[in-house]
Design an enzyme around this catalytic site. Structure first.
Site, short mmCIF file in Angstrom:
data_model
loop_
_atom_site.label_atom_id
_atom_site.label_comp_id
_atom_site.label_asym_id
_atom_site.label_seq_id
_atom_site.Cartn_x
_atom_site.Cartn_y
_atom_site.Cartn_z
N GLY A 260 66.38 0.62 101.38
CA GLY A 260 67.72 1.37 101.16
C GLY A 260 68.62 0.95 102.24
N ASN B 162 67.83 17.05 98.69
CA ASN B 162 67.04 15.89 98.90
C ASN B 162 67.04 15.53 100.48
OD1 ASN B 162 66.27 13.51 99.00
ND2 ASN B 162 67.44 12.51 97.19
N TYR C 85 70.39 9.24 105.72
CA TYR C 85 71.92 8.73 105.99
C TYR C 85 72.25 9.06 107.20
CZ TYR C 85 71.64 8.20 100.75
OH TYR C 85 71.31 8.17 99.39
#
Length: 159
Positions: A97, A124, A131
């Site tokens: 990712g 989520n 992030y």
């Protein structure tokens, strides 16, 4: 390894989008066909772009990023809107990712784009934490609106 999607990758990309839809509890909304993906990515006027994360050891696709160009009227330049980022569950935690996001950030920097933006479902938590760890900040003051199906037809079909 991160690489651009090729026409031969469309079936695996389509399969991973379906996996993502299941993960997001929205499988019934997944209507796109492989032919639609092929047209969007490789047709006469491509409107979307995608990259695959491929496991360095096995060569198997581990995840993808599907994106398109956005434009900032305030900055006067393009940016990337990341429509979907997905890493298969068994491949998570191996850096795929981050590698996909790093590639998109590199594209932004190289092309003079000033934004890399995306949405994440508010439930989520693993993704939100990931992030934030990269330095991404939520844009809490914005609310996403969407027209689809009957509402879109009602508004756009009246000529």
């Amino acid at each position: 390894m991160i690489r651009a999607v090729t026409p031969a990758d469309v079936p695996v990309l389509h399969a991973m989008v379906r996996e993502l839809a299941v993960y997001e509890k929205s499988e019934d909304e997944m209507r796109a066909s492989e032919a639609q993906f092929h047209e969007a990515l490789f047709g006469e006027r491509p409107a979307a772009f995608a990259h695959l994360a491929v496991d360095d050891t096995t060569g198997e696709p581990a995840g993808f990023a599907l994106w398109f160009l956005a434009f900032s009227t305030w900055r006067g330049v393009h940016g990337i809107y990341l429509e979907d980022l997905y890493v298969r569950p068994g491949r998570r935690g191996a850096g795929h990712g981050k590698a996909l996001l790093t590639e998109l950030a590199r594209i932004c920097v190289d092309r003079g784009y000033q934004r890399l933006e995306w949405s994440v479902l508010d439930w989520n938590e693993p993704a939100i934490g990931f992030y934030r760890a990269l330095g991404a900040l939520p844009q809490d003051e914005w609310t996403v609106f969407r027209l689809t199906d009957d509402a879109l037809t009602a508004l756009g079909g009246d000529r």
